[in-house]
Design a protein around this motif. Structure first.
Motif, PDB file in Angstrom:
ATOM      1  N   PRO A 146      -1.647  -0.823 -41.569  1.00  0.00           N
ATOM      2  CA  PRO A 146      -0.895  -2.042 -41.876  1.00  0.00           C
ATOM      3  C   PRO A 146      -1.820  -3.256 -41.967  1.00  0.00           C
ATOM      4  N   ALA A 147      -1.352  -4.298 -42.619  1.00  0.00           N
ATOM      5  CA  ALA A 147      -2.126  -5.536 -42.705  1.00  0.00           C
ATOM      6  C   ALA A 147      -2.364  -6.123 -41.320  1.00  0.00           C
ATOM      7  N   ARG A 148      -3.432  -6.901 -41.232  1.00  0.00           N
ATOM      8  CA  ARG A 148      -3.766  -7.665 -40.020  1.00  0.00           C
ATOM      9  C   ARG A 148      -4.179  -6.782 -38.840  1.00  0.00           C
ATOM     10  N   MET A 149      -4.784  -5.638 -39.105  1.00  0.00           N
ATOM     11  CA  MET A 149      -5.354  -4.854 -38.015  1.00  0.00           C
ATOM     12  C   MET A 149      -6.577  -5.582 -37.457  1.00  0.00           C
ATOM     13  N   PRO A 150      -6.804  -5.540 -36.158  1.00  0.00           N
ATOM     14  CA  PRO A 150      -7.984  -6.204 -35.580  1.00  0.00           C
ATOM     15  C   PRO A 150      -9.275  -5.633 -36.161  1.00  0.00           C
ATOM     16  N   PRO A 151     -10.223  -6.490 -36.498  1.00  0.00           N
ATOM     17  CA  PRO A 151     -11.468  -6.022 -37.119  1.00  0.00           C
ATOM     18  C   PRO A 151     -12.196  -4.970 -36.291  1.00  0.00           C
ATOM     19  N   GLU A 152     -12.169  -5.110 -34.951  1.00  0.00           N
ATOM     20  CA  GLU A 152     -12.889  -4.139 -34.125  1.00  0.00           C
ATOM     21  C   GLU A 152     -12.238  -2.753 -34.182  1.00  0.00           C
ATOM     22  N   VAL A 153     -10.915  -2.727 -34.363  1.00  0.00           N
ATOM     23  CA  VAL A 153     -10.210  -1.449 -34.491  1.00  0.00           C
ATOM     24  C   VAL A 153     -10.550  -0.806 -35.832  1.00  0.00           C
ATOM     25  N   VAL A 154     -10.539  -1.615 -36.879  1.00  0.00           N
ATOM     26  CA  VAL A 154     -10.881  -1.118 -38.218  1.00  0.00           C
ATOM     27  C   VAL A 154     -12.303  -0.570 -38.229  1.00  0.00           C
ATOM     28  N   ALA A 155     -13.236  -1.319 -37.657  1.00  0.00           N
ATOM     29  CA  ALA A 155     -14.636  -0.896 -37.641  1.00  0.00           C
ATOM     30  C   ALA A 155     -14.805   0.408 -36.876  1.00  0.00           C
ATOM     31  N   SER A 156     -14.088   0.557 -35.771  1.00  0.00           N
ATOM     32  CA  SER A 156     -14.210   1.764 -34.963  1.00  0.00           C
ATOM     33  C   SER A 156     -13.641   2.985 -35.684  1.00  0.00           C
ATOM     34  N   ILE A 157     -12.467   2.815 -36.300  1.00  0.00           N
ATOM     35  CA  ILE A 157     -11.865   3.937 -37.027  1.00  0.00           C
ATOM     36  C   ILE A 157     -12.750   4.319 -38.217  1.00  0.00           C
ATOM     37  N   ASN A 158     -13.277   3.311 -38.917  1.00  0.00           N
ATOM     38  CA  ASN A 158     -14.156   3.589 -40.051  1.00  0.00           C
ATOM     39  C   ASN A 158     -15.381   4.380 -39.607  1.00  0.00           C
ATOM     40  N   ALA A 159     -15.966   3.995 -38.475  1.00  0.00           N
ATOM     41  CA  ALA A 159     -17.186   4.651 -38.004  1.00  0.00           C
ATOM     42  C   ALA A 159     -16.940   6.111 -37.644  1.00  0.00           C
ATOM     43  N   VAL A 160     -15.867   6.370 -36.911  1.00  0.00           N
ATOM     44  CA  VAL A 160     -15.604   7.753 -36.517  1.00  0.00           C
ATOM     45  C   VAL A 160     -15.184   8.586 -37.723  1.00  0.00           C
ATOM     46  N   PHE A 161     -14.401   7.991 -38.621  1.00  0.00           N
ATOM     47  CA  PHE A 161     -13.996   8.711 -39.830  1.00  0.00           C
ATOM     48  C   PHE A 161     -15.213   9.115 -40.651  1.00  0.00           C
ATOM     49  N   ARG A 162     -16.122   8.175 -40.888  1.00  0.00           N
ATOM     50  CA  ARG A 162     -17.276   8.475 -41.724  1.00  0.00           C
ATOM     51  C   ARG A 162     -18.181   9.521 -41.076  1.00  0.00           C
ATOM     52  N   ARG A 163     -18.334   9.446 -39.764  1.00  0.00           N
ATOM     53  CA  ARG A 163     -19.173  10.423 -39.077  1.00  0.00           C
ATOM     54  C   ARG A 163     -18.591  11.826 -39.202  1.00  0.00           C
ATOM     55  N   LEU A 164     -17.272  11.951 -39.041  1.00  0.00           N
ATOM     56  CA  LEU A 164     -16.625  13.257 -39.146  1.00  0.00           C
ATOM     57  C   LEU A 164     -16.583  13.757 -40.585  1.00  0.00           C
ATOM     58  N   TRP A 165     -16.273  12.852 -41.514  1.00  0.00           N
ATOM     59  CA  TRP A 165     -16.040  13.229 -42.919  1.00  0.00           C
ATOM     60  C   TRP A 165     -17.339  13.584 -43.628  1.00  0.00           C
ATOM     61  N   GLU A 166     -18.455  13.036 -43.166  1.00  0.00           N
ATOM     62  CA  GLU A 166     -19.738  13.273 -43.814  1.00  0.00           C
ATOM     63  C   GLU A 166     -20.480  14.481 -43.242  1.00  0.00           C
ATOM     64  N   ARG A 167     -19.935  15.121 -42.215  1.00  0.00           N
ATOM     65  CA  ARG A 167     -20.579  16.311 -41.671  1.00  0.00           C
ATOM     66  C   ARG A 167     -20.608  17.408 -42.733  1.00  0.00           C
ATOM     67  N   PRO A 168     -21.732  18.111 -42.884  1.00  0.00           N
ATOM     68  CA  PRO A 168     -21.823  19.146 -43.924  1.00  0.00           C
ATOM     69  C   PRO A 168     -20.704  20.173 -43.865  1.00  0.00           C
ATOM     70  N   GLU A 169     -20.304  20.559 -42.668  1.00  0.00           N
ATOM     71  CA  GLU A 169     -19.242  21.559 -42.573  1.00  0.00           C
ATOM     72  C   GLU A 169     -17.892  21.007 -43.050  1.00  0.00           C
ATOM     73  N   THR A 170     -17.670  19.713 -42.855  1.00  0.00           N
ATOM     74  CA  THR A 170     -16.440  19.098 -43.344  1.00  0.00           C
ATOM     75  C   THR A 170     -16.463  18.978 -44.862  1.00  0.00           C
ATOM     76  N   VAL A 171     -17.580  18.522 -45.396  1.00  0.00           N
ATOM     77  CA  VAL A 171     -17.734  18.413 -46.858  1.00  0.00           C
ATOM     78  C   VAL A 171     -17.497  19.771 -47.511  1.00  0.00           C
ATOM     79  N   GLN A 172     -18.063  20.810 -46.920  1.00  0.00           N
ATOM     80  CA  GLN A 172     -17.914  22.161 -47.474  1.00  0.00           C
ATOM     81  C   GLN A 172     -16.471  22.638 -47.372  1.00  0.00           C
ATOM     82  N   ARG A 173     -15.823  22.345 -46.254  1.00  0.00           N
ATOM     83  CA  ARG A 173     -14.424  22.763 -46.082  1.00  0.00           C
ATOM     84  C   ARG A 173     -13.521  22.071 -47.094  1.00  0.00           C
ATOM     85  N   LEU A 174     -13.757  20.797 -47.320  1.00  0.00           N
ATOM     86  CA  LEU A 174     -12.964  20.052 -48.297  1.00  0.00           C
ATOM     87  C   LEU A 174     -13.229  20.556 -49.709  1.00  0.00           C
TER      88      LEU A 174
END
Length: 312
Positions: free
Chosen positions: A246-274
């Protein structure tokens, strides 16, 4: 004399973590490509966050029901949405009235990647190529039908008819799985569908792929020609997905979710599974994804108008 107290050693920040269950809303039904990639993400987020991550399927109104629900949710990071080009790029041109603002009503978090879409027919169909499908449609105006379960299916189907100079009848569905069922059964002639949702049916012979919608062949299904090379020069329709809140999410929450998402999504095993289900993983910063969405709204609007689709 006692020495001055030393400051406590700095501890690395652990970032924001949800205090309770997180819900990721999917704008399509279970069995859709977006559902499949979101469940992969949820499985990985749970051990990271130590909280349940629930996938909620909210199909209907071309993804608008899900988008409206998330736009109204509290901006606390506990309600997210795996959106696609349907609610966040095509709908502004496909629908006369939206109950949500695709830009102002959301907080972009990260791009997730691109789907591979292809044109398919049922196994009982006599059609074995794009050219044969167009010839059949030309000989029987309006009798050849195409199903859709999302905006990509709508826009790509109409574009095939326009570029092929034929008349085909659109049969819309609330989501991809029931549309595929009717194509497999021969009740509908064809559809443009994501590989993520349909690959199993193609491998088992229930569906036959005629061509991918990207201009170039997909590395994920390299033996299938592109519609561009199969007889529609210049054809290029690419669908995507990404994570928003939703709009107006706190920047620190957005940054944290982005960081964990990118770390998980960029793992070679995840890329291969997708990749195994026909999805090409890509990530971005929140700012990059916000700019991408604005550009895609203009791009999909142009494609909708070029295909001659009237807003409903």
């Amino acid at each position: 004399m006692l020495g001055a107290a030393l400051p406590a050693p700095a501890r690395p920040s652990q970032g924001w973590k949800p205090p309770r269950t997180v819900t990721i809303v999917v704008p399509f039904a279970a069995g859709s490509g977006t559902d499949a990639i979101t469940r992969i993400l949820a499985q990985q987020l749970e051990p990271e966050w130590g909280q349940p991550v629930v996938v909620e399927n909210r199909a209907g109104a071309n993804g608008s029901l899900a988008a409206s629900q998330v736009a109204r949710a509290a901006p606390d990071g506990l309600t997210l949405m795996m959106t696609t080009n349907t609610p966040h790029a095509a709908n502004p041109a496909l629908m006369k009235r939206l109950d949500y603002d695709p830009v102002g009503g959301f907080t972009p978090i990260a791009r997730a990647g691109n789907y591979t879409f292809w044109l398919v027919v049922g196994e009982a169909s006599p059609v074995r190529s794009l050219r044969e499908l167009l010839d059949r449609a030309r000989a029987r105006p309006g009798e050849v039908t195409y199903a859709s379960g999302n905006s990509t299916g709508i826009v790509a189907g109409a574009t095939i008819a326009r570029m092929g100079g034929v008349e085909m009848t659109h049969v819309p569905y609330r989501s991809t799985p029931p549309a595929m069922t009717d194509v497999i059964a021969g009740r509908v002639s064809c559809m443009v569908v994501d590989v993520s949702a349909s690959l199993g049916h193609v491998r088992e012979g229930r569906l036959r792929a005629l061509g991918v919608t990207s201009r170039e062949r997909s590395a994920l299904v390299p033996d299938v020609p592109s519609l561009h090379e199969a007889g529609l020069p210049g054809f290029n329709v690419v669908a995507w997905a990404g994570l928003v809140g939703p709009a107006r999410m706190p920047p620190e929450v957005v940054a944290s979710i982005n960081a964990v998402f990118r770390r998980l999504w960029e793992r070679p095993e995840t890329v291969q599974r997708l990749a195994g289900i026909g999805f090409e993983a890509k990530t971005s910063t929140p700012e990059e994804f916000a700019e991408f969405i604005r550009g895609e709204i203009a791009h999909w609007g142009s494609m909708v108008r070029a295909a001659g689709i009237e807003p409903e």
